[in-house]
Design an enzyme around this catalytic site. Structure first.
Site, PDB file in Angstrom:
ATOM      1  N   ALA A  94       0.811  -1.220   0.000  1.00 47.25           N
ATOM      2  CA  ALA A  94       0.000   0.000   0.000  1.00 47.25           C
ATOM      3  C   ALA A  94       0.843   1.268   0.000  1.00 47.25           C
ATOM      4  CB  ALA A  94      -0.925   0.006   1.220  1.00 47.25           C
ATOM      5  N   LYS A  95       2.084   1.160   0.470  1.00 49.72           N
ATOM      6  CA  LYS A  95       3.030   2.285   0.518  1.00 49.72           C
ATOM      7  C   LYS A  95       2.411   3.525   1.166  1.00 49.72           C
ATOM      8  CE  LYS A  95       5.777   0.795  -3.467  1.00 49.72           C
ATOM      9  NZ  LYS A  95       4.949  -0.333  -3.955  1.00 49.72           N
ATOM     10  N   ARG A  96       1.763   3.329   2.297  1.00 47.33           N
ATOM     11  CA  ARG A  96       1.133   4.443   2.995  1.00 47.33           C
ATOM     12  C   ARG A  96       2.174   5.267   3.753  1.00 47.33           C
ATOM     13  NH1 ARG A  96      -2.583   3.260  -0.299  1.00 47.33           N
ATOM     14  NH2 ARG A  96      -4.635   2.578   0.451  1.00 47.33           N
TER      15      ARG A  96
END
Length: 278
Positions: A94-96
């Site tokens: 998700a690379k949040r």
């Protein structure tokens, strides 16, 4: 049990391969599937059947589900839950990255056991500062979940930022690795792997030092992007037992035939065996 220990246990029987589920438009088309929710569902179902009993770590790319809105997220929820029920560890890509309560919200979405998206691990971005990610680190610690922090990625554009150095000559990517290592240090002192991992490209000519990381290394760039098993071992060094190369494109290209995908997994996994656990 920490995420790192869970991952090592899984790798001891399934090897150190991470396989991505990347249902992008061109791949759906090449599989003969419609570029809609129905195609997404069928693609995901086939990947679950191919990977659930064969792979230690599976990495769904969240963006390709998110593009279909709530229906896409519903399919992602089912995919994550089914993989985990069948013994796979799942890292949601998700690379949040955010701050404060917003970051806490992302942490809950991906790592809280009560969330329908609950995963074994999640990828995060440290661009707002490494400790802006504290809410996700804290939840990972609480529930034995994993966090993979982007550190030295394989895309060429990353070098202009990640290779920048501070006044002491330490690159941004090395600083990220060192801060992750500090969080894992209490576990490493006990001979265990911690919860905090990093993302390190397998094609880097000047990777950060990983010898004290004490956590898992997610390594994209193997296979179609040119990275090899020897590259993985050289970059990971003493942490090679914690290096999990991500191979997606070459395996997914053998779909939609589930047997062919399983064969491709077996061939790729042979280069990255796990290590026996006492």
């Amino acid at each position: 049990m920490t995420f790192g220990e869970k991952l090592l246990n899984a790798a001891s029987t399934r090897g150190r391969l991470c396989v991505g589920i990347d249902p992008h438009e061109s791949l759906l088309t090449s599989w003969g599937l419609p570029v809609n929710v129905d195609g997404l569902a069928e693609f995901s179902r086939a990947c679950v059947e191919a990977f659930a009993d064969t792979v230690a770590l599976v990495k769904p790319q969240v963006a390709f589900y998110e593009r279909f809105g709530s229906a896409g997220f519903a399919i992602l929820e089912e995919t994550i839950q089914t993989l985990r029920e069948r013994g796979c560890l799942v890292v949601s890509d998700a690379k949040r990255g955010d701050i404060g309560s917003t970051m806490a919200g992302y942490a809950s979405a991906w790592l809280d056991p009560a969330s329908p998206l609950s995963s074994d691990a999640v990828t995060v971005s440290p661009y707002l500062g490494f400790h802006s990610l504290d809410p996700v680190f804290e939840l990972a610690e609480q529930h034995g979940r994993g966090v993979f922090v982007l550190a030295a990625t394989s895309n060429p554009e990353a070098r202009e930022l990640q290779d920048q150095q501070n006044a002491d000559g330490v690159s941004i990517s090395q600083q990220i690795v060192d801060q992750a290592a500090a969080l894992n240090a209490p576990y490493m002192a006990q001979g265990k792997a911690g919860n905090i991992g990093v993302v390190i490209g397998a094609t880097l000519s000047k990777p950060p030092r990983l010898s004290t990381l004490g956590g898992a290394i997610l390594m994209p760039g193997v296979g179609a992007q040119g990275g090899t098993a020897s590259d993985v071992d050289e970059i990971a060094g003493d942490m090679a037992h914690l290096a999990f190369p991500n191979v997606s494109r070459s395996i997914l290209a053998t779909g939609p035939d589930i047997a062919e995908m399983k064969n491709s997994v077996a061939k790729n996994a042979a280069d990255f065996p796990g290590f026996p656990r006492s």
